[in-house]
Design a protein around this motif. Structure first.
Motif: not given
Ligand SMILES: Cc1ncc(COP(=O)(O)O)c(C=O)c1O
Length: 372
Positions: A311-334
Motif C-alpha cells: 500500500i502506497n501511503a505518502v507524506f507531503h510537503y517538506v516545509p518550504l522554509h526548511s528547504s534549500e531554495a526556501g532558505k535562499k529565496f525566502g524569509l521565515a517568520a519567527e
C-alpha cells in the motif's frame, strides 16, 4: 500495489478528444476551453476563469498581474507546494513563510500581522485539502494593510467557507487539474479572476502578450504584441479531456466521498490514531485523508508497514522554509512551531474516485493492524 492515487477518468474523454480532432483546430481557446471555463466560473463563483496548463502557470500569471517586483514580500504558509513560492521568486520577490494552524493545516490568520512590514504587498492563503484559513480575518488584514489576496486553491475545487466559494475571496485564485487532483487532465490548471479590471490583461498575458482573444471575438481586425506575456494556454485536447471531468464532477466526488467516509467510519474511533478534527467536522472535497502520527518515527514505521502490505501511503510537503531554495529565496517568520512539527507526522492514505472496495478495505485493515 495499491497506488496512492489513480487519476479519475469519466469515460467520456476520448469521445470529446475525437470531436476536437474532427474540427482540425487543436490549439487552445476553442469551444471546449470555453465550456470548461464556464463550469469553473460557476464552481468558484468567480467573474472569469481562464484555463492554464497548470496551477503553477496560473500562479505565475497571478504574480505578473499583481506586478510583483524585487523587494516585495508575499506572506504565505511554509507548508505548501513549491509553486506557491516559486511564482513570486521568479519576479524577484521574497516569500515570507508564516505558520499554519494545527486545526486545519492552513495559514494561521493570527500569525499573519507579525510578518507584515512596509515591503509586504500580498497574502497567499493555501486552501489545504479543501479546508481553508480564517478568511474573514485574512480579508480584514488585507483590507487594513492594503494587500492583495491570491488564493492557492490547487486542491480545493468546489469547496466553500461559510457559504462562500473558495476561489472567490482573492482578486485572483488558482486551481490545479494535475493528475493527483480530484479532477484532472494530466497537467492543467485555471486562473480565476474576481477583479474585473484584471480580466483583459490576464487574457493578453495568457496569449503571449498579444490581443489574440480580442481578435477571435472580432473586436480587432488583427492581433499584435500589446503587453508582457507568455504561453499559458493549454491545448484544446486537454480542454476536451477536462470537460469530460468537469461535466461529471458529481459522480467523481460521490465516489471519492464514499471511500473517505468508509475510512472515517472505520478509523475515527481507534485510540492512538489521530484524524484532524477539522477534516471530520468541516465540509471539504475529500481530497486528502490525513492521519497524524505521534512523532516522525511512528510516521516512518506506519509508511514502511503499509508499504510492506503493498500500500502506497505518502507524506507531503517538506516545509518550504526548511528547504534549500526556501532558505535562499525566502524569509521565515519567527514562530513556525506548528509547521516544524505537524508535517513530520502526517500520512495521507490512498484515495481516489472509483477506488475498488477491496483496496479501500485493505488500507483500513493495514492501519488497524498497525495500531492494534
Ligand atoms: C498547494 C498547491 N499549489 C500549487 C500546486 C501546483 O499545481 P500544478 O501541478 O497544477 O502546477 C500544487 C500541486 O500539487 C499544490 O498542492
Amino acid at each position: 500495489m495499491i497506488r496512492y492515487n489513480e487519476p479519475y477518468v469519466s469515460g467520456r474523454e476520448i469521445g470529446y478528444i475525437k470531436d476536437v480532432l474532427a474540427t482540425g483546430r487543436i490549439a487552445g481557446g476553442g469551444e471546449y476551453t470555453k465550456k470548461c471555463e464556464t463550469i469553473i466560473e460557476a464552481l468558484t463563483s468567480s467573474n472569469k476563469a481562464l484555463l492554464t496548463h497548470s496551477c503553477t502557470a496560473a500562479l505565475e500569471m497571478a504574480a505578473l498581474l499583481m506586478k510583483v517586483k524585487p523587494g516585495d514580500e508575499i506572506i504565505m504558509p511554509s507548508y505548501t507546494f513549491v509553486s506557491t513560492a516559486n511564482a513570486f521568486v521568479l519576479r524577484g520577490a521574497t516569500p515570507v513563510f508564516v505558520d499554519i494552524s494545527k486545526d486545519n493545516f492552513c495559514l494561521d490568520a493570527d500569525k499573519v500581522v507579525a510578518s507584515i512590514n512596509k515591503n509586504t504587498v500580498g497574502i497567499v492563503p493555501v486552501h489545504y485539502g479543501g479546508l481553508c484559513a480564517d478568511m474573514d480575518k485574512i480579508s480584514d488584514i488585507a483590507h487594513e494593510y492594503n494587500l492583495f489576496i491570491i488564493e492557492d486553491a490547487a486542491q480545493s475545487l468546489g469547496c466553500s467557507y461559510k457559504g462562500k466559494k473558495l476561489g472567490s475571496f482573492g482578486c485572483l485564485s488558482t486551481l490545479s487539474f494535475h493528475e493527483t487532483k480530484n479532477l484532472n487532465c494530466g497537467e492543467g490548471g485555471a486562473l480565476c479572476i474576481n477583479d474585473e479590471n484584471l480580466i483583459e490583461s490576464a487574457e493578453i498575458m495568457r496569449e503571449k502578450g498579444t490581443n489574440r482573444s480580442r481578435f477571435f471575438r472580432g473586436q480587432v481586425d488583427k492581433y499584435s504584441w500589446v503587453d508582457v506575456g507568455s504561453s499559458f494556454i493549454p491545448s484544446e485536447l486537454n480542454a476536451a479531456f477536462l470537460f469530460a471531468q468537469l461535466e461529471t464532477i458529481n459522480l467523481a466526488q460521490e465516489s471519492r466521498e464514499n471511500v473517505w467516509k468508509y475510512y472515517e467510519s472505520s478509523l475515527s474511533s481507534m485510540p492512538n490514531l489521530l484524524i484532524p478534527k477539522s477534516f471530520i467536522e468541516e465540509n471539504h472535497n475529500c481530497h486528502i485523508f490525513p492521519i497524524v502520527t505521534k512523532n516522525a518515527k511512528e510516521r516512518q514505521q506506519l509508511l514502511d508497514f503499509m508499504n510492506s502490505k503493498g500500500i502506497n501511503a505518502v507524506f507531503h510537503y517538506v516545509p518550504l522554509h526548511s528547504s534549500e531554495a526556501g532558505k535562499k529565496f525566502g524569509l521565515a517568520a519567527e514562530d513556525l512551531s506548528v509547521t516544524n512539527d505537524l508535517p513530520d507526522r502526517l500520512v495521507r492514505l490512498p484515495l481516489y474516485s472509483n477506488m475498488k472496495k477491496e483496496h479501500a478495505e485493505s488500507v483500513v485493515s493495514a492501519v488497524l493492524e498497525f495500531y492494534a
